[in-house]
Design a protein around this motif. Structure first.
Motif, mmCIF file in Angstrom:
data_model
loop_
_atom_site.group_PDB
_atom_site.id
_atom_site.type_symbol
_atom_site.label_atom_id
_atom_site.label_comp_id
_atom_site.label_asym_id
_atom_site.label_seq_id
_atom_site.Cartn_x
_atom_site.Cartn_y
_atom_site.Cartn_z
ATOM 1 N N TYR A 1 0.640 -1.199 -0.049
ATOM 2 C CA TYR A 1 -0.201 0.187 0.045
ATOM 3 C C TYR A 1 0.879 1.019 0.237
ATOM 4 N N PHE B 1 0.525 5.468 0.519
ATOM 5 C CA PHE B 1 -0.029 6.698 1.823
ATOM 6 C C PHE B 1 0.476 7.338 1.213
ATOM 7 N N ARG C 1 -4.943 6.470 -0.168
ATOM 8 C CA ARG C 1 -4.387 5.379 -0.386
ATOM 9 C C ARG C 1 -4.619 4.614 -1.656
ATOM 10 N N ARG D 1 3.821 0.751 2.925
ATOM 11 C CA ARG D 1 3.409 -0.226 3.903
ATOM 12 C C ARG D 1 2.717 -1.963 2.648
ATOM 13 N N ALA E 1 1.917 -4.807 1.939
ATOM 14 C CA ALA E 1 0.123 -5.657 2.082
ATOM 15 C C ALA E 1 0.294 -6.732 2.886
ATOM 16 N N GLY F 1 1.240 -7.568 5.641
ATOM 17 C CA GLY F 1 1.606 -6.732 7.008
ATOM 18 C C GLY F 1 1.288 -7.404 8.582
ATOM 19 N N LEU F 2 2.203 -8.497 8.854
ATOM 20 C CA LEU F 2 1.892 -9.250 9.607
ATOM 21 C C LEU F 2 3.173 -8.940 11.253
ATOM 22 N N GLY F 3 2.481 -8.681 12.173
ATOM 23 C CA GLY F 3 3.365 -8.247 13.348
ATOM 24 C C GLY F 3 4.057 -6.739 12.747
ATOM 25 N N ALA F 4 4.936 -6.215 13.405
ATOM 26 C CA ALA F 4 5.352 -5.001 13.007
ATOM 27 C C ALA F 4 5.498 -4.596 11.708
ATOM 28 N N SER G 1 3.494 -4.463 9.899
ATOM 29 C CA SER G 1 2.864 -3.636 9.680
ATOM 30 C C SER G 1 2.937 -2.354 9.346
ATOM 31 N N LYS G 2 3.942 -2.230 9.989
ATOM 32 C CA LYS G 2 4.415 -0.742 10.507
ATOM 33 C C LYS G 2 4.712 0.326 8.745
ATOM 34 N N LEU G 3 4.037 1.844 9.050
ATOM 35 C CA LEU G 3 4.512 2.172 7.741
ATOM 36 C C LEU G 3 6.242 2.901 7.913
ATOM 37 N N PHE H 1 8.060 6.214 6.199
ATOM 38 C CA PHE H 1 7.648 7.161 5.462
ATOM 39 C C PHE H 1 8.830 8.095 5.301
ATOM 40 N N TYR I 1 1.117 1.471 17.917
ATOM 41 C CA TYR I 1 2.537 1.638 17.815
ATOM 42 C C TYR I 1 3.064 2.713 17.759
ATOM 43 N N TYR J 1 6.484 5.937 16.623
ATOM 44 C CA TYR J 1 6.906 6.359 15.790
ATOM 45 C C TYR J 1 7.742 7.348 16.499
ATOM 46 N N LEU K 1 9.088 10.124 9.897
ATOM 47 C CA LEU K 1 8.353 9.226 11.115
ATOM 48 C C LEU K 1 9.924 7.982 10.974
ATOM 49 N N TYR L 1 6.420 -1.461 17.838
ATOM 50 C CA TYR L 1 5.068 -2.543 17.667
ATOM 51 C C TYR L 1 5.247 -3.428 18.737
ATOM 52 N N ASP M 1 7.315 -6.024 19.209
ATOM 53 C CA ASP M 1 9.018 -5.751 18.115
ATOM 54 C C ASP M 1 9.526 -4.133 18.666
ATOM 55 N N GLN N 1 -4.316 2.930 9.731
ATOM 56 C CA GLN N 1 -3.465 3.240 11.488
ATOM 57 C C GLN N 1 -3.998 4.491 11.737
#
Lengths: 118, 117
Positions: free
Chosen positions: A33, A35, A50, A95, A97, A99-102, A104-106, A108, B33, B35, B43, B48, B56, B106
């Motif tokens: 993804y 954004f 998105r 991100r 797709a 995204g399991l666990g961390a 799923s973080k973004l 930037f 999360y 950041y 960021l 997490y 994590d 999020q």
């Protein structure tokens, strides 16, 4: 690891005009993804738009639209009919797709400060 | 409903002091999360949490940083022996954790601006 690059630190646009904010990214994943977030002086991050990588059609949300070029790994944001309230920092983000666990973080970019001239 | 809240809004501290930053996620959001947004930077992911699972911590910059999440809800980020380079805005976000292929947004809090003198 994925990276997101926003090379323009600042841009300015005349009210009612159109402006395009650039973003490139790097990834070895095929499904992800992308954004655009807006951060006004209040610091509140607001999701603007998105894009799912598997979709060829560019996402649009009212005055906001993207130009997603998957092969070029480019993801620009076009703001039409700019308004004074559009003035803010804009961040491009990625991100995975799957995204399991961390994962799923973004991730930037550094952001771009957009000013709108009345 | 209520969004993500963070406290304090601003924190000024002296170098070497410990600080605690708090995040209240949206009710029902199991993923949380932290950041960090340094001046002129985007960021940067710190840590997490998912429910009551082990966090994590792969983004924490040093062992002076730690975080906990009590009861799968409120989270506290602690910075020990603060340094001037710790000055930044610390943002918290929460998300409803769906399945592996599910997209869930999020939602961000307003952040805490930390200034280390």
């Amino acid at each position: 690891a994925q990276t997101v690059t926003q090379s323009q630190p600042e841009m300015s646009v005349q009210e009612a005009e159109t402006v395009t904010l650039s973003c490139t990214y790097d990834t070895s994943e095929s499904d992800y993804y992308l954004f655009w977030y807006k951060q006004p002086p209040s610091r509140q991050m607001i999701l603007v738009i998105r894009q799912e990588a598997y979709k060829q059609q560019n996402a649009t949300e009212n005055r906001f639209s993207v130009n997603f070029q998957k092969a070029a790994k480019s993801f620009s944001l076009k703001i039409s009919d700019s308004q004074l309230g559009d003035a803010a920092m804009y961040f491009c983000a990625y991100r995975s797709a799957n995204g399991l666990g961390a994962n799923s973080k973004l991730t930037f970019g550094k952001g771009i400060t957009l000013s709108v001239r009345p | 409903g209520a969004g993500v809240s963070q406290s304090p809004s601003n924190k000024v501290t002296e170098k070497g002091k410990d600080v605690e930053l708090r995040c209240d996620p949206i009710s029902g959001h199991t993923a949380l999360y932290w950041y960090r947004q340094s001046l002129g930077q985007g960021l940067e992911f710190l840590i997490y949490f998912q429910g009551n699972s082990a966090p994590d911590k792969s983004g924490l910059p040093s062992d002076r940083f730690s975080a906990e999440r009590t009861g799968g809800s409120v989270s506290t980020l602690t910075i020990q022996r603060t340094q001037q380079e710790d000055s930044a805005v610390y943002l918290c976000a929460s998300r409803f954790q769906g399945g592996a292929g599910a997209y869930n947004e999020q939602f961000f809090g307003p952040g805490t601006r930390l200034t280390v003198l």
